[in-house]
Design an enzyme around this catalytic site. Structure first.
Site, PDB file in Angstrom:
ATOM      1  N   LYS A 181       0.463  -1.621  -0.465  1.00  0.00           N
ATOM      2  CA  LYS A 181       0.495  -0.346   0.007  1.00  0.00           C
ATOM      3  C   LYS A 181       0.782   1.106  -0.152  1.00  0.00           C
ATOM      4  O   LYS A 181       1.153   1.721   0.948  1.00  0.00           O
ATOM      5  CB  LYS A 181      -1.190   0.215   1.304  1.00  0.00           C
ATOM      6  CG  LYS A 181      -1.937   1.187   1.062  1.00  0.00           C
ATOM      7  CD  LYS A 181      -2.614   1.616   2.432  1.00  0.00           C
ATOM      8  CE  LYS A 181      -1.773   2.442   3.072  1.00  0.00           C
ATOM      9  NZ  LYS A 181      -1.531   3.936   2.478  1.00  0.00           N
ATOM     10  N   GLU A 255      10.915   0.473  10.357  1.00  0.00           N
ATOM     11  CA  GLU A 255      11.963   2.021  10.250  1.00  0.00           C
ATOM     12  C   GLU A 255      10.548   3.411  10.246  1.00  0.00           C
ATOM     13  O   GLU A 255       9.731   3.690   9.679  1.00  0.00           O
ATOM     14  CB  GLU A 255      11.597   1.303   8.256  1.00  0.00           C
ATOM     15  CG  GLU A 255      13.720   2.415   8.205  1.00  0.00           C
ATOM     16  CD  GLU A 255      13.481   3.950   7.872  1.00  0.00           C
ATOM     17  OE1 GLU A 255      13.732   4.278   9.023  1.00  0.00           O
ATOM     18  OE2 GLU A 255      13.562   4.111   6.641  1.00  0.00           O
ATOM     19  N   CYS A 289      13.415  10.571   6.880  1.00  0.00           N
ATOM     20  CA  CYS A 289      13.713  10.256   8.216  1.00  0.00           C
ATOM     21  C   CYS A 289      14.764  10.043   8.942  1.00  0.00           C
ATOM     22  O   CYS A 289      15.032  10.159  10.442  1.00  0.00           O
ATOM     23  CB  CYS A 289      12.785   8.531   8.139  1.00  0.00           C
ATOM     24  SG  CYS A 289      13.870   7.307   7.679  1.00  0.00           S
ATOM     25  N   GLU A 386      10.410  14.962  15.882  1.00  0.00           N
ATOM     26  CA  GLU A 386      11.072  15.326  14.081  1.00  0.00           C
ATOM     27  C   GLU A 386       9.971  15.539  13.641  1.00  0.00           C
ATOM     28  O   GLU A 386       8.870  15.802  13.720  1.00  0.00           O
ATOM     29  CB  GLU A 386      10.272  13.229  13.878  1.00  0.00           C
ATOM     30  CG  GLU A 386      10.437  12.770  12.362  1.00  0.00           C
ATOM     31  CD  GLU A 386      10.148  11.900  11.644  1.00  0.00           C
ATOM     32  OE1 GLU A 386       9.774  11.016  12.208  1.00  0.00           O
ATOM     33  OE2 GLU A 386      11.469  11.425  11.151  1.00  0.00           O
TER      34      GLU A 386
HETATM   35  P1  NAI Z   1       1.872   7.730   8.426  1.00  0.00           P
HETATM   36  O1  NAI Z   1       2.959   6.945  10.152  1.00  0.00           O
HETATM   37  O2  NAI Z   1       0.734   7.926   8.794  1.00  0.00           O
HETATM   38  O3  NAI Z   1       2.212   7.104   6.994  1.00  0.00           O
HETATM   39  C1  NAI Z   1       2.609   6.528   7.112  1.00  0.00           C
HETATM   40  C2  NAI Z   1       2.153   4.335   6.071  1.00  0.00           C
HETATM   41  O4  NAI Z   1       1.528   4.634   7.031  1.00  0.00           O
HETATM   42  C3  NAI Z   1       1.007   5.180   5.572  1.00  0.00           C
HETATM   43  O5  NAI Z   1       0.912   4.356   4.169  1.00  0.00           O
HETATM   44  C4  NAI Z   1       0.128   5.900   6.003  1.00  0.00           C
HETATM   45  O6  NAI Z   1      -1.634   5.368   5.028  1.00  0.00           O
HETATM   46  C5  NAI Z   1      -0.622   4.329   6.358  1.00  0.00           C
HETATM   47  N1  NAI Z   1      -1.262   4.252   7.462  1.00  0.00           N
HETATM   48  C6  NAI Z   1      -1.515   5.435   8.904  1.00  0.00           C
HETATM   49  N2  NAI Z   1      -2.527   4.446   9.541  1.00  0.00           N
HETATM   50  C7  NAI Z   1      -1.933   3.626   9.508  1.00  0.00           C
HETATM   51  C8  NAI Z   1      -2.427   2.579  10.521  1.00  0.00           C
HETATM   52  N3  NAI Z   1      -3.106   2.754  11.536  1.00  0.00           N
HETATM   53  N4  NAI Z   1      -2.306   0.763  10.372  1.00  0.00           N
HETATM   54  C9  NAI Z   1      -1.749   1.021   8.934  1.00  0.00           C
HETATM   55  N5  NAI Z   1      -1.079   1.641   8.679  1.00  0.00           N
HETATM   56  C10 NAI Z   1      -1.664   3.088   8.895  1.00  0.00           C
HETATM   57  O7  NAI Z   1       2.909   8.891   8.300  1.00  0.00           O
HETATM   58  P2  NAI Z   1       1.530  10.700   8.494  1.00  0.00           P
HETATM   59  O8  NAI Z   1       0.802  10.291   8.852  1.00  0.00           O
HETATM   60  O9  NAI Z   1       2.111  10.774   6.896  1.00  0.00           O
HETATM   61  O10 NAI Z   1       3.183  11.473   8.460  1.00  0.00           O
HETATM   62  C11 NAI Z   1       2.992  11.776  10.095  1.00  0.00           C
HETATM   63  C12 NAI Z   1       4.500  11.930  10.779  1.00  0.00           C
HETATM   64  O11 NAI Z   1       5.421  10.218  10.720  1.00  0.00           O
HETATM   65  C13 NAI Z   1       5.554  12.971   9.578  1.00  0.00           C
HETATM   66  O12 NAI Z   1       5.214  13.837   9.810  1.00  0.00           O
HETATM   67  C14 NAI Z   1       6.533  12.956  10.037  1.00  0.00           C
HETATM   68  O13 NAI Z   1       6.957  12.972  11.379  1.00  0.00           O
HETATM   69  C15 NAI Z   1       6.430  10.653  10.455  1.00  0.00           C
HETATM   70  N6  NAI Z   1       6.513   9.874   9.067  1.00  0.00           N
HETATM   71  C16 NAI Z   1       8.526   9.483   9.358  1.00  0.00           C
HETATM   72  C17 NAI Z   1       8.344   8.471   8.230  1.00  0.00           C
HETATM   73  C18 NAI Z   1       9.606   8.456   7.540  1.00  0.00           C
HETATM   74  O14 NAI Z   1      10.055   7.925   7.058  1.00  0.00           O
HETATM   75  N7  NAI Z   1      10.033   7.325   8.786  1.00  0.00           N
HETATM   76  C19 NAI Z   1       7.894   8.890   6.733  1.00  0.00           C
HETATM   77  C20 NAI Z   1       6.387   9.237   7.263  1.00  0.00           C
HETATM   78  C21 NAI Z   1       6.036  10.034   8.297  1.00  0.00           C
END
Ligand code: NAI
Ligand code: MG
Length: 478
Positions: A181, A255, A289, A386
């Site tokens: 996804k 990750e 990240c 972050e």
């Molecule tokens: P997120 O963790 O919500 O999204 C990442 C992925 O997880 C997306 O594909 C999303 O649809 C999916 N997802 C969301 N809720 C889920 C659930 N309950 N179960 C399974 N999958 C789920 O991140 P978001 O909201 O886009 O960003 C929020 C913050 O997270 C950012 O401001 C940043 O600080 C951090 N972040 C860190 C990343 C990294 O590479 N370490 C990447 C993206 C966000």
């Protein structure tokens, strides 16, 4: 005399975007029941309608992946699997321009980065893992060489195609089949990748792509037919997933976030270091990240570094991501921009000194000027949380021990950087730092052969290299 750069936009005519996309299940396009928009964050133009995957869509994808695992993929020799991976890698190279332009349109990152970093590294991940497919017995993994079966993969929006490659290439090389996804704001390159799978003649059901939001991701995590989950994203969602998976037999790699320390010792080569600081935090708008988001400067050189850094930041070109001269593109979404604004406002309220580069921001779309905060203490939110944007928090130190103590004072442990001309200094510091990846006199260097991952709240397991292979094989730790 000052020379201005003339606009040098990359043509977008190379990409064809459908007005509506479905899911890619069992090698075919399946219509979605409802849709949401994917926009270009640099202009807010609607690019396409993306299907919102339901539990039924996920179920169909898991069944297709199981069937493909049982009937075709697990029956192939490693050598045959490798051929498919090589083919995918070559097609990605052939269609590199299309991938780069599409990534830039959908994500907002500069074409210079999608063209020179995201797409070539994605192809490199397929090439690298293609090479392992028939050599797993010789990889020296600490697991069996048997695949888990069906793998559920959930990826974020900051490196959409690259994170797909990090997930799909090792899964296929080790003989697993996949339900992936993409993130809701950046599905388009994953959908183009589905076309590449078709073009490569990959057996139906080996790769399935279900688009959607957190509810779709949750349906993947909780589906009983999935043997392993691989997630990249926020620590908050990572914790939810860890809880959901704990009472099951599913394997899990996570990750998650980071708050990387970039430590500059008094003997560092200052001009090189300034370039490294800029690359560490302003690459990909800071949506990284492993970004070097905490600059930890030795007091003796702090003033000089900050002065040169500000001068350099005023030269960062912010604007049209499709322009080949652009250094800093658009913030990926309105939500992310709001988060950056909230945290930077907290930085000011808590008393840190804010300085932003003098640049003109476009009126449409989501933008944030490159910003630094000085006088940051370890208690400030901008030193602990972050920000995931082009914002650098600057702290100082007197003794090396103090630098290490500050660097490690974080719930995360993904990356760190060290700037010093002295090898013994670097070796000493790397042994004290609790971070999965440590760069010395460089930053944000990636290679498929090098394992990547974190300590503490930055996640579990490693991706890439031989360590990354183990995560996709039976007998892995979780
Ligand atoms: P997120 O963790 O919500 O999204 C990442 C992925 O997880 C997306 O594909 C999303 O649809 C999916 N997802 C969301 N809720 C889920 C659930 N309950 N179960 C399974 N999958 C789920 O991140 P978001 O909201 O886009 O960003 C929020 C913050 O997270 C950012 O401001 C940043 O600080 C951090 N972040 C860190 C990343 C990294 O590479 N370490 C990447 C993206 C966000
Ligand atoms: Mg988008």
């Amino acid at each position: 005399m000052i020379f201005e750069y003339a606009a040098a936009p990359e043509s977008r005519s190379v990409v064809k975007i459908d007005p509506v996309y479905g899911h890619f299940i069992n090698g075919k396009w399946v219509n979605g029941s409802s849709h949401f928009n994917s926009i270009n964050p640099a202009t807010e133009e609607v690019l396409s309608q993306i299907a919102l995957g339901t539990a039924a869509d996920v179920d169909a994808a898991v069944k297709a992946a199981r069937n493909a695992f049982d009937k075709s993929w697990s029956k192939l020799s490693g050598r045959e699997r490798g051929k498919y991976l090589f083919r995918i890698a070559r097609i990605m190279q052939e269609r590199a321009r299309e991938f780069a332009v599409l990534e830039t349109l959908d994500n907002g990152k500069p074409i210079r980065e999608s063209r020179d970093v995201d797409v070539p590294l994605s192809a490199a991940h397929f090439f690298y893992h293609a090479g392992w497919a028939d050599k797993l017995e010789y990889a020296g993994v600490d697991t069996t060489t048997a695949p888990h079966g069906v793998v559920g993969q959930i990826i974020p929006w900051n490196f959409p195609l690259l994170m797909l490659a990090w997930k799909v290439a090792p899964a296929l090389a080790t003989g697993n089949t996949v339900v992936l996804k993409p993130a809701e704001t950046t599905s388009l390159t994953a959908l183009l990748f589905a076309q590449v799978c078709q073009q490569a003649g990959l057996p139906d059901g080996v790769v399935n792509i279900v688009t959607g939001d957190g509810s779709t991701g949750s349906a993947i995590v909780n589906h009983p037919g999935i043997d392993k989950i691989a997630f990249t994203g926020s620590t908050e969602v990572g914790k939810l997933i860890a809880r959901a998976v704990a009472p099951t037999n599913k394997s899990l790699t996570l990750e998650l976030g980071g708050k990387g320390a970039n430590i500059v010792f008094g003997d560092a080569a200052i001009d090189e270091t300034v370039e490294g600081i800029v690359n560490g935090i302003f690459f990909n708008q800071g949506h990284v990240c492993c970004a070097g988001s905490r600059l930890i400067l030795q007091e003796s050189i702090a003033d000089e570094v900050l002065e040169k850094l500000k001068r350099r930041m005023d030269k960062i070109r912010v604007g049209d991501p499709l322009d080949k001269n652009t250094d800093l593109g658009a913030i990926n979404s309105a939500e992310q921009l709001a988060k950056i604004r909230e945290l930077t406002a907290a930085g000011e309220a808590e008393g840190a000194g804010r300085w932003s580069a003098n640049c003109e921001l476009p009126t449409n779309g989501f933008w944030f000027a490159p910003t630094i905060f000085t006088g940051v203490t370890q208690a400030h939110r901008i030193a602990r949380e972050e920000i995931f944007g082009p914002v650098l928090s600057v702290l100082t130190f007197r003794t090396p021990a103090e630098a290490i103590e500050k660097a490690n004072n974080t719930p995360f442990g993904l990356s760190a950087g060290i700037w010093s001309e002295k090898g013994s200094n670097i070796l000493w510091a790397t042994q004290q730092l609790r971070a999965g990846v440590i760069w010395a006199n460089t930053f944000n260097k990636f290679d498929p052969a090098s394992p990547f991952g974190g300590y503490k709240e930055s996640g579990w397991g490693r991706e890439g290299g031989r360590h990354g292979l183990s995560a996709y094989l039976k007998g892995s730790a979780k």
